[in-house]
Design a protein around this motif. Structure first.
Motif, mmCIF file in Angstrom:
data_model
loop_
_atom_site.group_PDB
_atom_site.id
_atom_site.type_symbol
_atom_site.label_atom_id
_atom_site.label_comp_id
_atom_site.label_asym_id
_atom_site.label_seq_id
_atom_site.Cartn_x
_atom_site.Cartn_y
_atom_site.Cartn_z
ATOM 1 N N VAL A 89 0.849 -1.194 0.000
ATOM 2 C CA VAL A 89 0.000 0.000 0.000
ATOM 3 C C VAL A 89 0.882 1.241 0.000
ATOM 4 O O VAL A 89 1.854 1.332 0.755
ATOM 5 N N GLN A 90 0.537 2.177 -0.848
ATOM 6 C CA GLN A 90 1.298 3.418 -0.927
ATOM 7 C C GLN A 90 0.345 4.599 -1.036
ATOM 8 O O GLN A 90 -0.633 4.553 -1.794
ATOM 9 N N LEU A 91 0.626 5.644 -0.270
ATOM 10 C CA LEU A 91 -0.131 6.893 -0.314
ATOM 11 C C LEU A 91 0.841 8.019 -0.644
ATOM 12 O O LEU A 91 1.869 8.159 0.025
ATOM 13 N N VAL A 92 0.521 8.809 -1.660
ATOM 14 C CA VAL A 92 1.409 9.878 -2.093
ATOM 15 C C VAL A 92 0.623 11.176 -2.164
ATOM 16 O O VAL A 92 -0.289 11.313 -2.991
ATOM 17 N N GLU A 93 1.004 12.132 -1.306
ATOM 18 C CA GLU A 93 0.342 13.430 -1.288
ATOM 19 C C GLU A 93 0.992 14.380 -2.285
ATOM 20 O O GLU A 93 2.190 14.269 -2.580
ATOM 21 N N TRP B 121 0.190 5.594 6.041
ATOM 22 C CA TRP B 121 0.383 7.039 5.983
ATOM 23 C C TRP B 121 1.211 7.411 4.762
ATOM 24 O O TRP B 121 2.090 6.652 4.343
ATOM 25 N N GLY B 122 0.928 8.603 4.229
ATOM 26 C CA GLY B 122 1.769 9.147 3.184
ATOM 27 C C GLY B 122 2.982 9.840 3.779
ATOM 28 O O GLY B 122 3.151 9.906 5.000
ATOM 29 N N GLN B 123 3.812 10.399 2.906
ATOM 30 C CA GLN B 123 5.052 11.032 3.356
ATOM 31 C C GLN B 123 4.854 12.502 3.719
ATOM 32 O O GLN B 123 5.736 13.112 4.314
#
Length: 130
Positions: A2-6, A120-122
């Motif tokens: 899973v990856q979240l990118v803002e 969580w994203g970065q």
């Protein structure tokens, strides 16, 4: 994985607007609650907004009192993307903004608690000048 990118952060004058995006990948997010949090220098990470999953077109949303009426959270499940529209920005909104995913939550339920969120994203920096 899973990856979240803002994305979408930046420098804006007080009274201005920004729209943050959070692109999710690694699995379907249509049945996952999502949230936005922020952390200002020297302060703890705090809740900003959250949106439930629904299986339909209506969602439950929740906002911190400090942003209610100015920020709007939304999601596009077809694009696996979460948004935060921020209007009437104030210098005190300056922070790193994080998106987060809360798996295993019931329909129409959200949480303000950081430890409820699984991924969580970065983060993306938002700076509001006076």
């Amino acid at each position: 994985q899973v990856q979240l990118v803002e994305s979408g952060g930046g420098l804006v004058q007080a009274g201005g607007s920004l729209r943050l995006s959070c692109a999710a990948s690694g699995r379907t997010f249509s049945n996952v609650a999502m949230g936005w949090f922020r952390q200002a220098p020297g302060k703890e990470r705090e809740f900003v907004a959250a949106i439930s999953w629904s299986g339909g077109s209506l969602y439950y949303t929740d906002y911190a009192d400090s942003v209610k009426g100015r920020f709007t959270i939304s999601r596009d499940n077809a694009k696996n993307t979460l948004y935060l529209q921020m209007n009437s920005l104030k210098p005190e909104d300056t922070a790193v903004y994080y998106c987060a995913a809360d798996f295993g939550v019931r329909r129409y339920v959200t949480s303000r608690r950081l430890n409820e969120y699984d991924y969580w994203g970065q983060g993306t920096q938002v700076t509001v000048s006076s």
